[in-house]
Write a protein that holds these residues in place. Structure first.
Motif, PDB file in Angstrom:
ATOM      1  N   UNK A   4       0.860  -1.180   0.000  1.00 34.45           N
ATOM      2  CA  UNK A   4       0.000   0.000   0.000  1.00 34.45           C
ATOM      3  C   UNK A   4       0.900   1.235   0.000  1.00 34.45           C
ATOM      4  N   UNK A   5       0.779   2.016  -1.034  1.00 29.80           N
ATOM      5  CA  UNK A   5       1.617   3.208  -1.151  1.00 29.80           C
ATOM      6  C   UNK A   5       0.716   4.412  -1.379  1.00 29.80           C
ATOM      7  N   UNK A   6       1.034   5.487  -0.674  1.00 28.87           N
ATOM      8  CA  UNK A   6       0.313   6.737  -0.893  1.00 28.87           C
ATOM      9  C   UNK A   6       1.100   7.562  -1.904  1.00 28.87           C
ATOM     10  N   UNK A   7       0.497   7.778  -3.050  1.00 30.66           N
ATOM     11  CA  UNK A   7       1.173   8.549  -4.092  1.00 30.66           C
ATOM     12  C   UNK A   7       0.395   9.833  -4.338  1.00 30.66           C
ATOM     13  N   UNK A   8       1.062  10.945  -4.180  1.00 30.94           N
ATOM     14  CA  UNK A   8       0.430  12.248  -4.361  1.00 30.94           C
ATOM     15  C   UNK A   8      -0.878  12.342  -3.571  1.00 30.94           C
ATOM     16  N   UNK A   9      -0.835  11.807  -2.352  1.00 35.11           N
ATOM     17  CA  UNK A   9      -1.971  11.919  -1.439  1.00 35.11           C
ATOM     18  C   UNK A   9      -2.990  10.819  -1.575  1.00 35.11           C
ATOM     19  N   UNK A  10      -2.842   9.952  -2.578  1.00 31.72           N
ATOM     20  CA  UNK A  10      -3.838   8.908  -2.770  1.00 31.72           C
ATOM     21  C   UNK A  10      -3.251   7.542  -2.455  1.00 31.72           C
ATOM     22  N   UNK A  11      -3.909   6.851  -1.534  1.00 32.85           N
ATOM     23  CA  UNK A  11      -3.434   5.539  -1.111  1.00 32.85           C
ATOM     24  C   UNK A  11      -4.045   4.468  -1.999  1.00 32.85           C
ATOM     25  N   UNK A  12      -3.241   3.475  -2.310  1.00 34.87           N
ATOM     26  CA  UNK A  12      -3.727   2.387  -3.166  1.00 34.87           C
ATOM     27  C   UNK A  12      -3.012   1.102  -2.772  1.00 34.87           C
ATOM     28  N   UNK A  13      -3.721   0.009  -2.828  1.00 31.95           N
ATOM     29  CA  UNK A  13      -3.125  -1.289  -2.509  1.00 31.95           C
ATOM     30  C   UNK A  13      -3.017  -2.117  -3.772  1.00 31.95           C
ATOM     31  N   UNK A  14      -1.834  -2.683  -3.994  1.00 35.52           N
ATOM     32  CA  UNK A  14      -1.603  -3.461  -5.201  1.00 35.52           C
ATOM     33  C   UNK A  14      -0.846  -4.738  -4.854  1.00 35.52           C
ATOM     34  N   UNK A  15      -0.982  -5.724  -5.719  1.00 35.72           N
ATOM     35  CA  UNK A  15      -0.256  -6.972  -5.565  1.00 35.72           C
ATOM     36  C   UNK A  15       0.851  -6.969  -6.619  1.00 35.72           C
ATOM     37  N   UNK A  65       9.733  -1.735  -1.063  1.00 31.87           N
ATOM     38  CA  UNK A  65      10.393  -0.933  -0.026  1.00 31.87           C
ATOM     39  C   UNK A  65       9.587   0.316   0.313  1.00 31.87           C
ATOM     40  N   UNK A  66       8.751   0.737  -0.621  1.00 36.21           N
ATOM     41  CA  UNK A  66       7.938   1.932  -0.383  1.00 36.21           C
ATOM     42  C   UNK A  66       6.603   1.593   0.255  1.00 36.21           C
ATOM     43  N   UNK A  67       6.399   0.321   0.545  1.00 34.97           N
ATOM     44  CA  UNK A  67       5.153  -0.121   1.178  1.00 34.97           C
ATOM     45  C   UNK A  67       4.946   0.647   2.481  1.00 34.97           C
ATOM     46  N   UNK A  68       3.763   1.257   2.598  1.00 35.99           N
ATOM     47  CA  UNK A  68       3.461   1.999   3.816  1.00 35.99           C
ATOM     48  C   UNK A  68       4.020   3.411   3.840  1.00 35.99           C
ATOM     49  N   UNK A  69       4.623   3.832   2.756  1.00 31.13           N
ATOM     50  CA  UNK A  69       5.226   5.165   2.721  1.00 31.13           C
ATOM     51  C   UNK A  69       4.499   6.069   1.713  1.00 31.13           C
ATOM     52  N   UNK A  70       4.932   7.344   1.699  1.00 31.55           N
ATOM     53  CA  UNK A  70       4.291   8.340   0.838  1.00 31.55           C
ATOM     54  C   UNK A  70       5.262   8.805  -0.242  1.00 31.55           C
ATOM     55  N   UNK A  71       4.769   8.806  -1.456  1.00 37.70           N
ATOM     56  CA  UNK A  71       5.579   9.223  -2.604  1.00 37.70           C
ATOM     57  C   UNK A  71       4.951  10.474  -3.204  1.00 37.70           C
ATOM     58  N   UNK A  72       5.810  11.403  -3.603  1.00 41.84           N
ATOM     59  CA  UNK A  72       5.303  12.575  -4.304  1.00 41.84           C
ATOM     60  C   UNK A  72       6.028  12.717  -5.631  1.00 41.84           C
ATOM     61  N   UNK A  73       5.270  12.908  -6.695  1.00 42.63           N
ATOM     62  CA  UNK A  73       5.859  13.058  -8.028  1.00 42.63           C
ATOM     63  C   UNK A  73       5.565  14.452  -8.571  1.00 42.63           C
ATOM     64  N   UNK A  74       6.210  14.772  -9.656  1.00 43.65           N
ATOM     65  CA  UNK A  74       6.072  16.118 -10.221  1.00 43.65           C
ATOM     66  C   UNK A  74       4.628  16.407 -10.635  1.00 43.65           C
ATOM     67  N   UNK A  75       3.878  15.338 -10.916  1.00 44.88           N
ATOM     68  CA  UNK A  75       2.486  15.539 -11.345  1.00 44.88           C
ATOM     69  C   UNK A  75       1.657  16.237 -10.272  1.00 44.88           C
TER      70      UNK A  75
END
Lengths: 169, 761, 272
Positions: A4-15, A65-75
């Protein structure tokens, strides 16, 4: 495995497959294709994004490795109405990009830098961008842009517009 | 007021900074739904006979759909040297068939469902190689001891220049200096590596997305390799992440991707890794030069000779013929009495050589500018003064340089004087003297380079030309179609400025399109610094012709004589003299009938930008480490359309030029293994190795196009490289050093110092 | 480029990491920041079947005063080491060296334990540890043990770590106000050192002058017997066995070792 990674404020779970790189996860699973892959060796920085607010090269981070963390991209930087983030404005004003391939990584590295050092000298800017390659600009206008963005952030007139992590996220 | 010549921000930028450019690897297109992925298996050995290829293990690997070797690819062209004078027995099949000639040469194609699976599978291909001797050294290659192509009878692909050199060339000289200098092999290394996506339609036509420098040239190259008619091929150019000469035309890999798509009847994608890019994309430069310069002790150079040994790499590609451009520019900016030059291109077991920013001209400038410093050092005269005494005087009428180049106009001495003045040359020399006197570990070096180069040279078919189509739409916006191919240069903004200036349509309302061969079947692409002077001139011409078409229609509309109409740029409308209300806008006219014009601009010839660069370096004499402290550039490329864009071109070129002098080199070991096949090893210039650059303005308009513009794209690489190299040598000249080859790496500089101190300068 | 496939397991504690290493044996590799291991896996120079992720063990990320030592947890990232107020005051050589590792992005991910375990002879932290005479605390099935820097590095990318052990802490003597020097010689700022020299408290260590960080023992002895920096540094290359590559042959590296040692000693306040 499930992440589960939060990207640009949105959390999503993937396999995902454990070997999936964060940059591929962002591009293929989250449809965020601004960050590019330029080298495979953690050298060029075209894939730079923020992980928990710090700049990282997403080609050398596993998605797991980013599981449970927050990512921010230029978008995420520009406002919904299209108004550019001060770093983006500065890159445009100073012509800090040509072919654009390094730009998303360069801008995120800059956002990361200014959050750690809001008023860098030219030398500090150059050293902070040592891991972000550009073949077009000779770095001249990129350095100008970063310094201009720092100036714009330091005038204090618009705290909202201050460059920094999550300024517009 | 005209916006031409003003600093207009790029309209392209917001996309690149927000959602990012759409490069080939980023493409999402329904035609590519279900695409499979190509991975190339490449030769790990520089020179070998292929005894056999066992692909059985690959076929069992996860996701593998197909494996192809040269035995399967039988319906494609065999590649030969681009011109007839190149040895035509040096042939290449798209996949190596019986022999590999460089590390990285494609030997097999693996097709997988997913991209990751390709790397797993390609590892499993088992090729039985019978090694042959590697040929790396150019003198070895020229000796023909080991032939790359036995059927060619020689490793020499082509010779340029007179068959016999003049043995009396230096007879009148008091002083003659000669030495071999290296213009090393470098990697273009655009940030975006090579890539392709291809699909064949039910109509039997190929659609291929390929990062390139001219879709039309790419179509021609791809069609030729696939042996299909060009009208069966549609090339679409996505955003391109830099090219620098290395993305002209198409490479075998691009054709093989299209071939695979046809064979499997499915869309196919390919994006190479950086390792593949540094081994598989053409390299640039790669000349071994012998310069000989002679003259009088008063500083007059009487004779100059340049002999070039060009590295072709494993197969003759564009790089093989670039020495002809080097020879064309042999005398540079100088009025030497006697000049001669000759070149020979030889194949080696290394990555094939292609064009790299400047492509043949930087090599000419580097040779003559190094030679001038060697001569100056020999007679003990200031290198600026030696240059002044030998520069061609200013001229405004075209003059032949004796090697077939017709310089359109030039004022080389003024460029040099401005550069020296901006640098504070006298003060720098004084500081150098002081530092030497006090034995400073950090030695100061000042390097000068004067240059003239050729831009916008003609195509094979006649005089240099380019086309543009301008259309005004009923909503008042406009579209420009161009045969140029921007990949960072900002044509989207620049072409819009030109049309806007004529038509009164705001820049932001003008869309520039390029790079789709169905939409724009003809075009010369972007390279050789041709775009503005031909493509831009075509936009202006089309805009002007569109106004004339519109004027006639407006006359009909307003029922007046066309001669009574005035075009009001501010309103983008025709008005009738003396009648305030009577007006018809271009948008109105477009609403009644499509309003567009296609124009072809043809130039009378190539143009010759010139300038002077001064570099200031500090050399740590204990370690040999060089730091570039300043770079002052005068680059006269005629009239500037948009200083923002022109300066950006100069900055980028200067950095690449400095990088060649300071750092960058593709290195092979004696067995032909590349030692610089990743960005961890190839010393790509980063922001810490260069200062901000000091640009000095100089604009001498050319008469060859109505914009007064010459090319600016390559000036930086041409001027900066010898300026920086000369500065490094200058810094340690007091220690007896006369020459240091590029790149001026710390070890190289330290060895030069040690060697000079031992009396071996 | 992409690694070979592998299984990924997450350790929540050092004990669990040790147990997982025991379970998977030599099929497993520890992953902290991943900035040494992942690049090698992407070019398939390494292909472990299992990665044991210790990057998330927060209890191993710390810098704290502990008696006469500063203790640095193994998963402390380079950026945290470089900016730690405690380290900058007590062990400034380590903070400085950490600030020169790679580039900012690398320093945000890479960890001190990972860098030391990787044991690249050209890297910054091993040579700094060697000059500082630091100690590496490792944990295995039998508990913890401490290994001195001189014993920890055992050759190219080789350490005294057993297969079922992990680094949990690095211990460094407090040295507030003591002179130190670090001279890293590179072509570009973000390159590995062609040669580096580190010195503090009479110890001198060199990077990339052999298969592991090398003590310049002759220089140290000369200093101990009262030689000045110039004379002592002239002995810096004695006993070294530098490799050769396109950046420098052995002769050049030995020369650099002498020059850099002298400069490092000068920074440390040792007079010529």
């Amino acid at each position: 495995m499930q992440i589960t990674i939060t990207v640009n404020g949105q959390s999503q779970t993937d396999d995902v497959e454990p070997r999936l790189l964060l940059v591929h996860y962002l591009r293929e699973w989250r449809d965020l294709r601004a960050a590019n892959i330029g080298c495979d060796t953690t050298s060029c920085g075209a894939c730079t994004v923020l992980l928990d607010g710090q700049s990282v090269k997403s080609c050398t981070v596993l998605a797991v490795q980013a599981d449970g963390h927050a990512v921010q991209t230029v978008e995420s930087l520009a406002a919904d109405d299209g108004e550019l983030h001060p770093v983006q404005q500065a890159f445009r004003q100073e012509h800090g990009l040509q072919c654009g391939f390094c730009t998303p990584g360069m801008i995120m590295a800059t956002v990361g830098l200014l959050s750690e050092n809001p008023a860098p000298t030219e030398r500090e800017v150059r050293e902070a961008l040592e891991g972000n390659y550009c073949r077009c600009t000779g770095y001249h206008n990129i350095v100008r842009a970063v310094l201009a963005a720092a100036d714009a952030g330091s005038d204090g007139a618009d705290a909202e517009a201050a460059p920094g992590i999550g300024g517009r996220a | 007021m005209s916006i031409l010549g003003t600093r207009v921000l790029r309209t392209e930028d917001p996309k690149f900074m927000t959602t990012g450019g759409v490069y080939t690897e980023d493409l999402v297109d329904e035609r590519l739904t279900g695409a499979v992925y190509v991975t190339f298996a490449r030769s790990p050995i520089a020179h070998a006979r292929i005894n056999g290829i066992d692909t059985s293990a690959v076929r069992d690997s996860d996701g593998v759909l197909a494996v192809f070797t040269a035995a399967d690819v039988t319906d494609t062209a065999t590649l030969r040297g681009m011109t007839r004078d190149i040895n035509q027995e040096m042939t290449q099949t798209l996949l190596a068939s019986d022999t590999v000639r460089y590390v990285g040469e494609p030997v097999a194609i693996v097709v997988t469902e997913q991209a990751y699976q390709g790397e797993d599978a390609a590892d499993l291909i088992d090729v039985d190689y019978d090694p042959l001797p590697a040929v790396i050294d150019l003198h070895d290659a020229e000796s023909d001891k080991t032939l790359l192509f036995p059927e060619a009878g020689s490793n020499t692909a082509v010779r340029y220049g007179p068959p016999q050199l003049d043995e009396h060339l230096f007879d009148d000289c008091e002083v003659v200096v000669s030495r071999e200098i290296v213009n090393q092999r470098v990697a273009p290394a655009p940030m975006e590596s090579r890539s392709a996506a291809a699909v064949w339609g039910e109509d039997g036509r190929l659609v291929a997305w390929i990062p390139n420098q001219g879709a039309q040239g790419t179509r021609a190259a791809l069609a030729a390799m696939l042996k299909v008619s060009p009208d069966k091929v549609r090339i679409i150019t996505p955003d391109v992440g830099g090219a620098f000469g290395a993305k002209f035309g198409a490479d075998p890999e691009h054709a093989l991707v299209a071939w695979t798509a046809r064979r499997l009847g499915r869309p196919v994608r390919w994006s190479e890794t950086r390792y593949e890019n540094l081994m598989g994309m053409t390299h640039g430069r790669g000349q071994l030069q012998t310069v000989t310069i002679g003259g009088r002790r008063d500083g007059t150079v009487l004779a100059y000779r340049l002999e070039v040994l060009q590295d072709c790499g494993g197969y003759p590609r564009i790089g093989t013929l670039l020495p002809s451009l080097t020879l064309l520019m042999t005398p540079g900016t100088y009025a030497f009495a006697k000049v001669e030059s000759a070149a020979r291109s030889v194949v080696t077991t290394t990555t094939p050589m292609g064009a790299y920013r400047g492509a043949g001209r930087p090599e000419a400038t580097a040779a003559v500018e190094r030679a001038m410093d060697l001569f100056a050092a020999e007679i003990g005269m200031d290198p600026a003064e030696v240059r002044r005494r030998n520069l061609l005087p200013a001229f405004t009428e075209p003059r032949n340089n004796g090697f077939g180049a017709l310089y359109d106009s030039g004022d080389y001495a003024t460029a040099l004087d401005r550069a020296l003045e901006a640098a504070g040359y006298g003060r720098l020399r004084a500081e150098q003297v002081e530092r030497r006197a006090r034995g400073d570990v950090k030695a100061l070096g000042i390097g000068i380079a004067c240059y003239v180069e050729i831009t916008g040279a003609g195509a094979e078919s006649g005089d240099p030309h380019e086309n543009a189509t301008v259309e005004v739409h009923p909503d008042g916006s406009a579209t420009i179609l161009t045969g140029t191919s921007p990949h960072g240069q900002g044509h989207g903004t620049a072409w819009a400025m030109l049309a806007s200036d004529e038509l009164g349509i705001p820049v932001e309302r003008i869309t520039v399109r390029h790079g789709d061969t169905d939409l724009i079947p003809e075009g010369g692409g972007t390279g050789g610094s041709r775009s503005l002077q031909q493509g831009g001139a075509a936009v202006r011409q089309a805009s002007q012709e569109l106004l004339e078409v519109a004027r006639d229609r407006a006359a009909d509309e307003l029922e007046v004589d066309a001669r009574d109409l005035r075009f009001d740029v501010d309103r983008s409308a025709f008005t009738v003299a003396g009648v305030q209300q009577a007006a018809v806008s271009l948008a109105d006219l477009a609403g009644k009938e499509r309003l567009f014009v296609r124009a072809v601009f043809t130039a009378p010839g190539a143009t010759f930008p010139f300038g002077a660069h001064v570099a200031v370096v500090e050399v740590d004499t204990e370690t040999g480490k060089v730091e570039l402290s300043r770079l002052i550039a005068v680059d006269d490329a005629g009239t500037i359309l948009n200083p923002l864009l022109a300066d950006g071109q100069r900055h980028g070129g200067i950095a690449q030029g400095a990088a060649q002098a300071l750092l960058e080199e593709v290195v092979y070991d004696a067995d032909g293994n590349p030692l610089t096949a990743s960005f961890a090893d190839y010393p790509f210039l980063s922001a810490t190795e260069v200062p901000s650059f000091e640009l000095v303005d100089m604009q001498t308009p050319t008469t060859y196009n109505p914009l007064g513009a010459k090319g600016i794209g390559e000036a930086g690489t041409i001027g900066a490289t010898p300026a920086v190299q000369n500065a490094v040598v200058d810094a340690v000249s007091h220690l007896g050093v006369r020459h240091i080859d590029m790149p001026t790496s710390p070890q190289t500089v330290w060895r030069a110092i040690v060697s000079a101190s031992e009396g071996n300068a | 480029m992409i690694t070979s496939p592998f299984d990924f397991v997450t350790a929540r504690s050092a004990e669990q990491a040790v147990a997982l290493l025991g379970e998977y044996g030599d099929d497993a590799k520890l992953l902290a920041g991943g900035h040494s291991l992942l690049p090698m896996m992407k070019v398939r120079l390494a292909a472990p079947a299992v990665l044991v992720d210790i990057g998330g063990i927060d209890e191993l990320a710390y810098v704290r005063l502990d008696g006469d030592d500063v203790a640095v947890g193994a998963t402390t990232r380079h950026a945290a080491v470089a900016t730690s107020a405690v380290l900058r005051e007590q062990v400034p050589l380590l903070a400085h060296a950490a600030g020169l590792v790679g580039d900012p992005q690398v320093r945000h991910r890479g960890t001190i334990g990972g860098s030391l375990a990787h044991a690249d002879p050209a890297a910054d932290l091993p040579v700094a540890l060697s000059a500082l005479g630091g100690r590496v605390v490792v944990q295995g099935p039998a508990g913890r043990r401490e290994i001195g820097a001189d014993d920890f590095f055992q050759g190219y990318f080789t350490t005294a770590l057993a297969e079922d052990e992990l680094i949990v802490e690095v211990r460094l003597a407090r040295r507030p106000g003591q002179g130190w020097g670090y001279e890293k010689f590179t072509r570009r700022a973000n390159d590995w050192a062609i040669v580096a020299a580190a010195t503090v408290g009479g110890r001198v260590s060199l990077a990339n002058m052999g298969s592991q960080p090398v003590r310049a023992l002759s220089t140290e002895q000369a200093l101990a017997s009262g030689s000045g920096a110039r004379d002592a540094a002239a002995l810096a290359a004695e006993g070294t066995r530098p490799g050769e590559d396109m950046h420098g042959d052995a002769e050049y590296r030995r020369h650099l070792a002498r020059v850099l040692t002298r400069r490092a000693l000068a920074s440390a306040g040792v007079a010529d």
